[in-house]
Design a protein around this motif. Structure first.
Motif, PDB file in Angstrom:
ATOM      1  N   GLY A 167       1.009  -1.001  -0.979  1.00  0.00           N
ATOM      2  CA  GLY A 167      -0.353   0.188  -0.068  1.00  0.00           C
ATOM      3  C   GLY A 167       0.761   1.205   0.075  1.00  0.00           C
ATOM      4  N   VAL A 168       1.987   1.349  -0.474  1.00  0.00           N
ATOM      5  CA  VAL A 168       3.328   2.085  -0.485  1.00  0.00           C
ATOM      6  C   VAL A 168       3.446   3.337  -1.173  1.00  0.00           C
ATOM      7  CG1 VAL A 168       5.491   3.234   0.169  1.00  0.00           C
ATOM      8  CG2 VAL A 168       4.238   1.722   1.716  1.00  0.00           C
ATOM      9  N   THR A 169       2.922   3.897  -1.486  1.00  0.00           N
ATOM     10  CA  THR A 169       3.145   4.578  -2.690  1.00  0.00           C
ATOM     11  C   THR A 169       4.209   5.281  -3.228  1.00  0.00           C
ATOM     12  OG1 THR A 169       0.647   4.718  -3.074  1.00  0.00           O
ATOM     13  CG2 THR A 169       1.622   6.416  -4.315  1.00  0.00           C
ATOM     14  N   PHE A 170       4.886   5.676  -4.417  1.00  0.00           N
ATOM     15  CA  PHE A 170       6.062   6.702  -4.870  1.00  0.00           C
ATOM     16  C   PHE A 170       6.153   7.191  -5.181  1.00  0.00           C
ATOM     17  CE2 PHE A 170       8.361   1.820  -3.215  1.00  0.00           C
ATOM     18  CZ  PHE A 170       8.155   2.387  -1.710  1.00  0.00           C
ATOM     19  N   LEU A 171       7.309   8.748  -5.334  1.00  0.00           N
ATOM     20  CA  LEU A 171       7.192   9.210  -6.315  1.00  0.00           C
ATOM     21  C   LEU A 171       8.772   9.582  -6.531  1.00  0.00           C
ATOM     22  CD1 LEU A 171       6.009  11.344  -8.367  1.00  0.00           C
ATOM     23  CD2 LEU A 171       6.736  13.329  -6.939  1.00  0.00           C
TER      24      LEU A 171
END
Length: 530
Positions: A192-196
Protein backbone atom coordinates in the motif's frame (compact mmCIF):
# COMPACT_ATOMS: atom_id res chain seq x y z
CA UNK A 1 -10.94 5.80 -11.03
CA UNK A 2 -9.97 5.84 -7.38
CA UNK A 3 -9.39 9.14 -5.63
CA UNK A 4 -5.80 10.31 -6.29
CA UNK A 5 -3.52 9.90 -3.31
CA UNK A 6 -1.77 13.13 -4.31
CA UNK A 7 -2.99 15.79 -6.70
CA UNK A 8 -1.29 19.08 -7.53
CA UNK A 9 -2.97 21.48 -9.94
CA UNK A 10 -1.94 24.83 -11.41
CA UNK A 11 1.17 25.10 -9.25
CA UNK A 12 3.15 28.30 -9.76
CA UNK A 13 6.22 29.35 -7.79
CA UNK A 14 8.31 32.46 -8.33
CA UNK A 15 11.55 33.67 -6.78
CA UNK A 16 11.63 37.36 -7.59
CA UNK A 17 11.61 37.66 -11.39
CA UNK A 18 12.46 33.96 -11.83
CA UNK A 19 9.57 31.60 -12.49
CA UNK A 20 10.68 28.28 -11.01
CA UNK A 21 7.42 26.51 -11.83
CA UNK A 22 4.36 27.51 -13.81
CA UNK A 23 1.27 25.38 -14.28
CA UNK A 24 2.82 22.43 -12.44
CA UNK A 25 0.56 19.38 -12.37
CA UNK A 26 0.81 15.93 -10.82
CA UNK A 27 -1.74 13.21 -10.15
CA UNK A 28 -0.51 10.10 -8.33
CA UNK A 29 -2.83 7.15 -7.75
CA UNK A 30 -2.64 4.95 -4.66
CA UNK A 31 -0.15 2.10 -4.80
CA UNK A 32 1.70 3.14 -7.95
CA UNK A 33 5.26 4.17 -8.64
CA UNK A 34 5.01 7.43 -10.52
CA UNK A 35 8.07 8.85 -12.28
CA UNK A 36 8.79 12.58 -12.38
CA UNK A 37 11.34 13.39 -15.08
CA UNK A 38 12.79 16.46 -16.73
CA UNK A 39 16.12 18.05 -17.38
CA UNK A 40 17.89 20.14 -14.75
CA UNK A 41 15.89 23.33 -14.28
CA UNK A 42 12.62 21.76 -15.40
CA UNK A 43 10.99 22.44 -12.01
CA UNK A 44 11.16 19.01 -10.37
CA UNK A 45 12.81 20.17 -7.15
CA UNK A 46 10.44 23.10 -6.80
CA UNK A 47 7.44 20.81 -7.16
CA UNK A 48 8.86 18.39 -4.56
CA UNK A 49 9.38 21.16 -2.01
CA UNK A 50 5.73 22.11 -2.43
CA UNK A 51 4.49 18.50 -2.28
CA UNK A 52 6.42 17.96 0.97
CA UNK A 53 5.24 21.17 2.62
CA UNK A 54 8.61 22.92 2.70
CA UNK A 55 7.15 25.93 0.95
CA UNK A 56 3.78 27.12 -0.29
CA UNK A 57 2.94 27.68 -3.94
CA UNK A 58 2.19 31.20 -5.12
CA UNK A 59 -0.76 29.75 -7.03
CA UNK A 60 -2.41 26.36 -7.28
CA UNK A 61 -3.54 23.62 -4.90
CA UNK A 62 -2.22 20.39 -3.39
CA UNK A 63 -4.58 17.70 -2.10
CA UNK A 64 -4.00 14.39 -0.34
CA UNK A 65 -6.75 11.77 -0.60
CA UNK A 66 -9.06 14.46 -1.88
CA UNK A 67 -8.47 16.72 1.14
CA UNK A 68 -6.54 20.02 1.11
CA UNK A 69 -2.89 19.82 2.16
CA UNK A 70 -2.14 20.67 5.81
CA UNK A 71 -1.15 24.14 6.89
CA UNK A 72 2.52 24.77 6.20
CA UNK A 73 3.33 25.11 9.92
CA UNK A 74 1.73 21.78 10.86
CA UNK A 75 4.82 19.62 10.40
CA UNK A 76 3.35 16.58 12.15
CA UNK A 77 0.43 16.54 9.73
CA UNK A 78 2.82 16.73 6.76
CA UNK A 79 4.89 13.83 8.16
CA UNK A 80 1.74 11.72 8.24
CA UNK A 81 1.14 12.50 4.58
CA UNK A 82 4.47 12.47 2.77
CA UNK A 83 8.22 12.03 3.16
CA UNK A 84 11.19 12.54 0.84
CA UNK A 85 14.29 10.34 0.72
CA UNK A 86 16.98 12.50 -0.81
CA UNK A 87 20.13 11.54 -2.67
CA UNK A 88 22.11 12.71 0.36
CA UNK A 89 21.05 10.89 3.54
CA UNK A 90 19.20 12.81 6.25
CA UNK A 91 19.95 10.29 8.98
CA UNK A 92 22.41 11.15 11.75
CA UNK A 93 25.38 8.89 11.01
CA UNK A 94 26.71 8.59 14.57
CA UNK A 95 23.36 7.48 16.00
CA UNK A 96 22.04 3.93 15.89
CA UNK A 97 19.31 2.80 13.54
CA UNK A 98 16.83 2.75 16.44
CA UNK A 99 17.77 6.27 17.52
CA UNK A 100 17.33 7.55 13.95
CA UNK A 101 13.95 5.88 13.59
CA UNK A 102 12.60 7.61 16.69
CA UNK A 103 14.67 10.78 16.83
CA UNK A 104 12.81 13.50 18.79
CA UNK A 105 10.06 11.04 19.75
CA UNK A 106 11.90 8.44 21.81
CA UNK A 107 9.75 6.31 24.15
CA UNK A 108 10.20 7.28 27.78
CA UNK A 109 9.89 5.46 31.07
CA UNK A 110 9.73 6.53 34.68
CA UNK A 111 10.99 10.03 35.36
CA UNK A 112 10.72 10.97 31.70
CA UNK A 113 14.03 9.33 30.76
CA UNK A 114 14.45 7.48 27.47
CA UNK A 115 13.54 3.82 27.73
CA UNK A 116 16.28 2.19 25.72
CA UNK A 117 14.65 -1.21 25.98
CA UNK A 118 11.39 0.07 24.50
CA UNK A 119 13.30 2.07 21.88
CA UNK A 120 15.07 -1.05 20.65
CA UNK A 121 11.87 -3.13 20.73
CA UNK A 122 9.78 -0.56 18.88
CA UNK A 123 12.52 -0.01 16.29
CA UNK A 124 12.75 -3.75 15.69
CA UNK A 125 8.98 -3.87 15.20
CA UNK A 126 9.06 -1.06 12.63
CA UNK A 127 11.90 -2.70 10.72
CA UNK A 128 10.13 -6.05 10.75
CA UNK A 129 6.84 -4.54 9.60
CA UNK A 130 8.48 -3.07 6.52
CA UNK A 131 10.90 -5.95 5.93
CA UNK A 132 14.07 -3.91 6.52
CA UNK A 133 16.83 -6.29 7.50
CA UNK A 134 19.21 -4.22 9.62
CA UNK A 135 20.23 -4.36 13.26
CA UNK A 136 18.42 -1.67 15.31
CA UNK A 137 21.59 -1.21 17.37
CA UNK A 138 23.88 -0.80 14.36
CA UNK A 139 25.56 2.58 13.92
CA UNK A 140 23.88 4.17 10.90
CA UNK A 141 27.21 5.33 9.45
CA UNK A 142 28.24 1.69 9.13
CA UNK A 143 25.27 0.78 6.93
CA UNK A 144 25.39 0.47 3.17
CA UNK A 145 23.75 3.29 1.21
CA UNK A 146 20.79 1.12 0.23
CA UNK A 147 20.17 0.15 3.87
CA UNK A 148 20.34 3.78 5.00
CA UNK A 149 17.72 4.60 2.39
CA UNK A 150 15.48 1.82 3.66
CA UNK A 151 15.87 3.11 7.23
CA UNK A 152 14.72 6.55 6.02
CA UNK A 153 11.74 4.98 4.25
CA UNK A 154 10.86 2.95 7.36
CA UNK A 155 11.09 6.09 9.51
CA UNK A 156 8.68 7.90 7.17
CA UNK A 157 6.26 4.97 7.17
CA UNK A 158 6.33 4.83 10.96
CA UNK A 159 4.78 8.32 11.03
CA UNK A 160 1.89 7.01 8.97
CA UNK A 161 2.97 8.41 5.60
CA UNK A 162 2.17 6.20 2.61
CA UNK A 163 3.51 8.55 -0.05
CA UNK A 164 7.30 8.49 -0.41
CA UNK A 165 9.31 10.72 -2.75
CA UNK A 166 12.57 9.08 -3.87
CA UNK A 167 14.90 11.78 -5.20
CA UNK A 168 17.68 10.20 -7.30
CA UNK A 169 17.78 7.09 -5.05
CA UNK A 170 20.07 5.12 -7.37
CA UNK A 171 22.77 7.77 -7.80
CA UNK A 172 25.14 6.14 -5.29
CA UNK A 173 24.15 2.50 -5.85
CA UNK A 174 25.69 -0.19 -8.01
CA UNK A 175 23.73 -2.63 -10.19
CA UNK A 176 23.03 -5.23 -7.52
CA UNK A 177 21.99 -2.60 -4.97
CA UNK A 178 19.66 -0.99 -7.51
CA UNK A 179 18.00 -4.31 -8.24
CA UNK A 180 17.49 -4.90 -4.51
CA UNK A 181 16.03 -1.40 -4.09
CA UNK A 182 13.56 -2.06 -6.89
CA UNK A 183 12.54 -5.40 -5.36
CA UNK A 184 11.89 -3.64 -2.05
CA UNK A 185 9.92 -0.89 -3.78
CA UNK A 186 7.65 -3.46 -5.44
CA UNK A 187 7.10 -5.23 -2.13
CA UNK A 188 6.21 -1.94 -0.43
CA UNK A 189 3.82 -1.10 -3.24
CA UNK A 190 2.01 -4.36 -2.58
CA UNK A 191 1.71 -3.22 1.05
CA UNK A 192 0.00 0.00 0.00
CA UNK A 193 2.96 2.40 -0.29
CA UNK A 194 3.01 4.89 -3.18
CA UNK A 195 6.21 6.30 -4.67
CA UNK A 196 7.15 9.40 -6.63
CA UNK A 197 10.37 8.33 -8.34
CA UNK A 198 12.79 11.00 -9.61
CA UNK A 199 15.70 9.84 -11.75
CA UNK A 200 17.89 11.06 -14.58
CA UNK A 201 18.21 7.49 -15.85
CA UNK A 202 15.22 6.76 -18.02
CA UNK A 203 15.75 3.00 -18.21
CA UNK A 204 14.88 2.93 -14.50
CA UNK A 205 11.54 4.60 -15.24
CA UNK A 206 10.63 1.73 -17.55
CA UNK A 207 11.85 -0.80 -15.04
CA UNK A 208 10.04 0.26 -11.89
CA UNK A 209 7.32 2.84 -12.69
CA UNK A 210 3.78 2.58 -14.03
CA UNK A 211 3.16 6.26 -14.88
CA UNK A 212 5.44 9.14 -15.84
CA UNK A 213 5.03 12.91 -15.69
CA UNK A 214 7.34 15.15 -17.73
CA UNK A 215 8.26 18.73 -16.82
CA UNK A 216 10.10 21.02 -19.22
CA UNK A 217 11.04 24.67 -18.85
CA UNK A 218 9.19 24.87 -15.51
CA UNK A 219 5.94 23.61 -17.03
CA UNK A 220 3.94 20.41 -17.09
CA UNK A 221 4.27 18.71 -20.48
CA UNK A 222 2.55 15.33 -20.25
CA UNK A 223 1.49 12.47 -18.00
CA UNK A 224 1.18 9.02 -19.52
CA UNK A 225 1.32 5.31 -18.68
CA UNK A 226 4.92 4.14 -19.06
CA UNK A 227 3.84 1.12 -21.10
CA UNK A 228 2.27 3.40 -23.71
CA UNK A 229 5.13 5.89 -24.04
CA UNK A 230 8.07 4.78 -26.25
CA UNK A 231 11.48 5.95 -25.14
CA UNK A 232 11.86 8.19 -28.19
CA UNK A 233 8.62 9.98 -27.29
CA UNK A 234 9.74 10.41 -23.68
CA UNK A 235 13.06 11.93 -24.73
CA UNK A 236 11.29 14.22 -27.19
CA UNK A 237 8.91 15.37 -24.46
CA UNK A 238 11.88 16.28 -22.26
CA UNK A 239 13.77 17.97 -25.10
CA UNK A 240 10.89 19.91 -26.70
CA UNK A 241 8.89 19.72 -29.88
CA UNK A 242 10.84 22.39 -31.74
CA UNK A 243 14.12 20.54 -31.36
CA UNK A 244 14.58 19.73 -35.04
CA UNK A 245 14.35 23.37 -36.17
CA UNK A 246 16.57 24.65 -33.36
CA UNK A 247 19.15 21.98 -33.96
CA UNK A 248 19.20 22.55 -37.70
CA UNK A 249 19.98 26.23 -37.12
CA UNK A 250 22.64 25.35 -34.55
CA UNK A 251 24.18 22.79 -36.88
CA UNK A 252 24.31 25.34 -39.70
CA UNK A 253 26.05 27.82 -37.41
CA UNK A 254 28.63 25.21 -36.42
CA UNK A 255 29.26 24.27 -40.03
CA UNK A 256 29.71 27.92 -40.99
CA UNK A 257 32.40 28.11 -38.32
CA UNK A 258 33.94 24.80 -39.38
CA UNK A 259 36.83 26.30 -41.38
CA UNK A 260 37.97 28.34 -38.37
CA UNK A 261 37.54 25.36 -36.07
CA UNK A 262 39.61 23.12 -38.30
CA UNK A 263 42.28 25.78 -38.63
CA UNK A 264 42.66 26.04 -34.85
CA UNK A 265 41.61 22.60 -33.65
CA UNK A 266 42.23 20.17 -36.45
CA UNK A 267 43.68 16.74 -35.88
CA UNK A 268 47.19 18.23 -36.11
CA UNK A 269 46.58 21.03 -33.61
CA UNK A 270 48.75 20.72 -30.50
CA UNK A 271 47.20 18.95 -27.54
CA UNK A 272 46.89 21.36 -24.59
CA UNK A 273 45.18 19.07 -22.06
CA UNK A 274 46.00 15.38 -22.06
CA UNK A 275 44.38 13.42 -19.21
CA UNK A 276 44.85 9.68 -18.83
CA UNK A 277 43.06 7.15 -16.60
CA UNK A 278 41.79 9.75 -14.15
CA UNK A 279 39.92 8.11 -11.30
CA UNK A 280 38.36 9.42 -8.10
CA UNK A 281 35.34 8.73 -5.92
CA UNK A 282 33.06 10.26 -8.56
CA UNK A 283 34.63 9.39 -11.92
CA UNK A 284 36.60 6.45 -13.27
CA UNK A 285 39.25 5.82 -15.94
CA UNK A 286 38.62 9.08 -17.80
CA UNK A 287 40.77 9.77 -20.86
CA UNK A 288 40.38 13.29 -22.20
CA UNK A 289 42.20 15.54 -24.64
CA UNK A 290 41.54 19.15 -25.58
CA UNK A 291 43.50 20.68 -28.45
CA UNK A 292 44.53 24.24 -29.13
CA UNK A 293 41.54 26.24 -30.31
CA UNK A 294 39.06 23.48 -29.43
CA UNK A 295 35.99 23.69 -27.23
CA UNK A 296 35.08 20.36 -25.60
CA UNK A 297 31.88 19.98 -23.60
CA UNK A 298 31.21 17.70 -20.65
CA UNK A 299 27.58 16.65 -20.18
CA UNK A 300 25.86 14.34 -17.73
CA UNK A 301 23.42 14.21 -14.85
CA UNK A 302 24.13 15.72 -11.45
CA UNK A 303 25.60 12.38 -10.31
CA UNK A 304 27.75 11.82 -13.41
CA UNK A 305 31.00 13.20 -11.97
CA UNK A 306 31.39 15.88 -14.65
CA UNK A 307 31.79 18.81 -12.24
CA UNK A 308 34.29 17.02 -9.99
CA UNK A 309 36.31 16.09 -13.09
CA UNK A 310 36.45 19.67 -14.34
CA UNK A 311 37.26 20.99 -10.87
CA UNK A 312 40.17 18.57 -10.69
CA UNK A 313 41.81 20.33 -13.63
CA UNK A 314 41.40 23.66 -11.81
CA UNK A 315 43.23 22.34 -8.73
CA UNK A 316 40.19 21.88 -6.50
CA UNK A 317 40.41 18.08 -6.19
CA UNK A 318 43.04 15.38 -6.29
CA UNK A 319 42.21 12.19 -8.23
CA UNK A 320 43.14 8.89 -6.62
CA UNK A 321 44.98 7.83 -9.78
CA UNK A 322 45.78 8.99 -13.28
CA UNK A 323 47.72 11.87 -14.81
CA UNK A 324 47.08 15.11 -16.65
CA UNK A 325 49.44 17.22 -18.74
CA UNK A 326 49.01 20.85 -19.79
CA UNK A 327 51.24 21.70 -22.74
CA UNK A 328 53.23 18.57 -21.98
CA UNK A 329 53.93 19.43 -18.34
CA UNK A 330 52.34 17.65 -15.34
CA UNK A 331 49.31 19.40 -13.90
CA UNK A 332 49.52 19.67 -10.09
CA UNK A 333 46.27 18.35 -8.65
CA UNK A 334 44.81 19.75 -5.44
CA UNK A 335 46.72 23.03 -5.88
CA UNK A 336 44.74 26.00 -7.23
CA UNK A 337 47.79 28.25 -7.44
CA UNK A 338 49.74 25.47 -9.11
CA UNK A 339 46.99 24.99 -11.68
CA UNK A 340 46.93 28.73 -12.33
CA UNK A 341 50.71 28.79 -12.86
CA UNK A 342 50.35 25.78 -15.17
CA UNK A 343 48.09 27.85 -17.42
CA UNK A 344 44.58 26.92 -16.26
CA UNK A 345 41.88 29.57 -15.90
CA UNK A 346 38.57 28.64 -14.32
CA UNK A 347 35.03 29.94 -14.01
CA UNK A 348 33.72 27.97 -11.00
CA UNK A 349 30.19 26.62 -10.75
CA UNK A 350 29.02 29.01 -8.00
CA UNK A 351 29.90 32.66 -8.48
CA UNK A 352 28.55 33.54 -5.05
CA UNK A 353 30.37 30.92 -3.00
CA UNK A 354 33.43 30.29 -5.17
CA UNK A 355 33.78 33.03 -7.75
CA UNK A 356 33.57 36.43 -6.06
CA UNK A 357 34.67 38.23 -2.92
CA UNK A 358 31.69 40.48 -2.30
CA UNK A 359 33.50 42.78 0.10
CA UNK A 360 35.90 43.82 -2.67
CA UNK A 361 35.61 45.97 -5.77
CA UNK A 362 35.12 44.86 -9.36
CA UNK A 363 38.75 45.68 -10.11
CA UNK A 364 40.04 43.68 -7.14
CA UNK A 365 37.95 40.66 -8.12
CA UNK A 366 38.93 40.79 -11.78
CA UNK A 367 42.67 41.02 -11.14
CA UNK A 368 43.23 38.89 -8.05
CA UNK A 369 44.62 36.00 -10.12
CA UNK A 370 47.38 38.18 -11.67
CA UNK A 371 48.59 40.31 -8.78
CA UNK A 372 52.15 39.14 -9.41
CA UNK A 373 52.02 40.91 -12.78
CA UNK A 374 50.86 44.21 -11.33
CA UNK A 375 53.91 45.14 -9.31
CA UNK A 376 57.24 44.04 -7.86
CA UNK A 377 58.45 42.67 -4.56
CA UNK A 378 54.94 41.89 -3.36
CA UNK A 379 53.58 45.38 -3.94
CA UNK A 380 50.67 45.98 -6.31
CA UNK A 381 50.72 49.10 -8.46
CA UNK A 382 47.37 50.81 -7.99
CA UNK A 383 47.43 52.57 -11.36
CA UNK A 384 48.53 49.39 -13.12
CA UNK A 385 45.75 47.37 -11.47
CA UNK A 386 43.17 49.99 -12.35
CA UNK A 387 44.31 50.03 -15.97
CA UNK A 388 44.16 46.26 -16.35
CA UNK A 389 40.76 46.13 -14.65
CA UNK A 390 39.42 48.82 -16.97
CA UNK A 391 40.62 46.83 -19.99
CA UNK A 392 38.88 43.71 -18.68
CA UNK A 393 35.65 45.64 -18.02
CA UNK A 394 35.66 46.88 -21.63
CA UNK A 395 36.64 43.49 -23.00
CA UNK A 396 33.77 41.72 -21.21
CA UNK A 397 31.30 44.59 -21.65
CA UNK A 398 30.65 44.75 -17.90
CA UNK A 399 28.05 47.41 -17.14
CA UNK A 400 29.55 49.30 -14.23
CA UNK A 401 30.45 52.74 -12.98
CA UNK A 402 34.10 51.70 -12.95
CA UNK A 403 36.61 49.29 -11.39
CA UNK A 404 36.15 50.77 -7.92
CA UNK A 405 32.46 49.90 -7.73
CA UNK A 406 31.67 47.09 -5.24
CA UNK A 407 31.06 43.84 -7.06
CA UNK A 408 28.03 43.29 -4.81
CA UNK A 409 26.25 46.10 -6.68
CA UNK A 410 26.21 44.18 -9.96
CA UNK A 411 23.42 42.15 -11.52
CA UNK A 412 23.87 38.40 -11.86
CA UNK A 413 24.95 38.64 -15.49
CA UNK A 414 27.54 41.36 -14.89
CA UNK A 415 28.84 39.59 -11.78
CA UNK A 416 29.39 36.46 -13.86
CA UNK A 417 31.26 38.53 -16.43
CA UNK A 418 33.64 39.62 -13.64
CA UNK A 419 34.32 35.96 -12.86
CA UNK A 420 34.96 35.32 -16.56
CA UNK A 421 37.22 38.38 -16.72
CA UNK A 422 39.38 37.03 -13.91
CA UNK A 423 39.65 33.64 -15.64
CA UNK A 424 40.78 35.31 -18.86
CA UNK A 425 43.09 37.83 -17.16
CA UNK A 426 45.89 35.29 -16.82
CA UNK A 427 45.78 34.46 -20.57
CA UNK A 428 45.20 30.77 -19.83
CA UNK A 429 46.18 28.00 -22.19
CA UNK A 430 43.29 25.92 -20.80
CA UNK A 431 40.01 27.61 -19.84
CA UNK A 432 37.67 25.54 -17.64
CA UNK A 433 34.09 26.81 -17.59
CA UNK A 434 31.63 25.22 -15.13
CA UNK A 435 27.99 26.21 -15.68
CA UNK A 436 29.22 29.53 -17.13
CA UNK A 437 25.76 30.94 -17.94
CA UNK A 438 23.81 29.72 -14.89
CA UNK A 439 21.42 32.32 -13.50
CA UNK A 440 22.10 35.08 -16.03
CA UNK A 441 19.80 36.89 -18.43
CA UNK A 442 19.64 36.12 -22.15
CA UNK A 443 21.80 39.07 -23.21
CA UNK A 444 24.51 38.30 -20.64
CA UNK A 445 24.40 34.64 -21.64
CA UNK A 446 25.11 35.47 -25.27
CA UNK A 447 27.91 37.81 -24.24
CA UNK A 448 29.56 35.12 -22.08
CA UNK A 449 29.29 32.53 -24.84
CA UNK A 450 30.76 35.00 -27.31
CA UNK A 451 33.78 35.29 -25.01
CA UNK A 452 34.09 31.52 -25.12
CA UNK A 453 34.06 31.68 -28.93
CA UNK A 454 36.69 34.40 -28.86
CA UNK A 455 38.92 32.33 -26.59
CA UNK A 456 38.69 29.45 -29.07
CA UNK A 457 39.55 31.76 -31.95
CA UNK A 458 42.56 33.00 -29.97
CA UNK A 459 43.82 29.42 -29.73
CA UNK A 460 42.81 28.71 -26.12
CA UNK A 461 41.73 25.16 -25.29
CA UNK A 462 38.32 25.32 -23.62
CA UNK A 463 36.56 22.72 -21.45
CA UNK A 464 32.88 23.48 -20.77
CA UNK A 465 30.71 21.74 -18.19
CA UNK A 466 27.07 22.72 -18.41
CA UNK A 467 23.49 21.57 -17.96
CA UNK A 468 22.43 24.09 -20.62
CA UNK A 469 22.15 22.68 -24.13
CA UNK A 470 22.72 26.16 -25.57
CA UNK A 471 26.15 26.24 -23.92
CA UNK A 472 27.06 22.82 -25.26
CA UNK A 473 25.89 23.68 -28.79
CA UNK A 474 28.93 25.95 -29.16
CA UNK A 475 31.30 23.01 -28.56
CA UNK A 476 33.29 21.20 -31.24
CA UNK A 477 32.42 17.94 -29.51
CA UNK A 478 30.65 16.88 -26.32
CA UNK A 479 31.63 13.99 -24.06
CA UNK A 480 28.89 12.43 -21.93
CA UNK A 481 29.61 11.03 -18.47
CA UNK A 482 27.28 8.46 -16.97
CA UNK A 483 27.98 7.36 -13.39
CA UNK A 484 31.57 8.55 -13.68
CA UNK A 485 32.43 7.01 -17.03
CA UNK A 486 32.70 8.55 -20.48
CA UNK A 487 30.03 6.65 -22.41
CA UNK A 488 29.50 8.73 -25.54
CA UNK A 489 31.04 11.43 -27.71
CA UNK A 490 28.92 13.69 -29.92
CA UNK A 491 30.53 15.83 -32.64
CA UNK A 492 29.21 19.30 -33.39
CA UNK A 493 25.74 19.26 -34.93
CA UNK A 494 24.18 16.75 -32.53
CA UNK A 495 20.44 16.73 -31.95
CA UNK A 496 18.92 17.42 -28.55
CA UNK A 497 17.29 14.01 -28.28
CA UNK A 498 20.60 12.29 -29.06
CA UNK A 499 22.49 14.09 -26.31
CA UNK A 500 19.68 13.80 -23.77
CA UNK A 501 19.40 10.08 -24.48
CA UNK A 502 23.11 9.64 -23.69
CA UNK A 503 22.83 11.76 -20.54
CA UNK A 504 19.85 9.73 -19.33
CA UNK A 505 21.57 6.39 -20.02
CA UNK A 506 19.21 5.35 -22.80
CA UNK A 507 20.77 3.36 -25.63
CA UNK A 508 20.72 4.73 -29.15
CA UNK A 509 18.21 2.21 -30.46
CA UNK A 510 15.19 4.49 -30.60
CA UNK A 511 13.07 1.81 -32.21
CA UNK A 512 12.79 -0.01 -28.87
CA UNK A 513 9.22 -0.46 -27.76
CA UNK A 514 8.17 -0.28 -24.13
CA UNK A 515 7.48 -3.99 -24.21
CA UNK A 516 11.10 -4.83 -24.89
CA UNK A 517 13.42 -5.74 -22.05
CA UNK A 518 14.01 -2.42 -20.26
CA UNK A 519 17.02 -3.61 -18.34
CA UNK A 520 19.35 -3.73 -21.29
CA UNK A 521 19.71 -0.05 -22.33
CA UNK A 522 22.41 1.73 -20.40
CA UNK A 523 22.58 -0.87 -17.65
CA UNK A 524 26.03 -2.01 -18.77
CA UNK A 525 27.10 1.60 -18.22
CA UNK A 526 25.85 1.63 -14.66
CA UNK A 527 29.18 2.36 -13.04
CA UNK A 528 31.75 1.25 -10.57
CA UNK A 529 29.69 -1.49 -8.96
CA UNK A 530 29.76 -3.69 -12.09
Amino acid sequence: MSTPLVQAQGITKRYGPTVALQDGRLTVLPGESHALVGRNGAGKSTLVTILTGLQAPDEGTVRFDGEPAPALADRDAWRRKVACVYQKPTVVPELTVAENLFINRQPTGRGGFISWRRLKAEAAAVLETWDVHVDPEARTADLKVEDRQMVEIARALSFGARFIVLDEPTAQLDNREIERLFVRMRALQESGVTFLFISHHLQEVYEVCQTVTVLRDARWITTAPVAELPRAALVEAMAGEAVAEQQAAAADAVLEHADTVLEHAGADAPVVLDARSLTSDTYENVDLTVRRGEVVGLAGSSASGKIALAESFAGLHTPTSGTALVDGRPLPFGDVQGALKAGVGCVPRDRHGQGLVFGMSIGDNATMSILNRLGKYGFVGTARKRGVATELIERLDIHTEGPDQPVSDLSGGNAQKVVMARALASDPRLLVLINPTAGVDVKSKESLLSRMDSARDDGTAVLVVSDELDDLRRCDRVLVLFHGRVVAEHPAGWRDHELIASIEGVDHGYGISPGDNPRTPGREQRGRGD
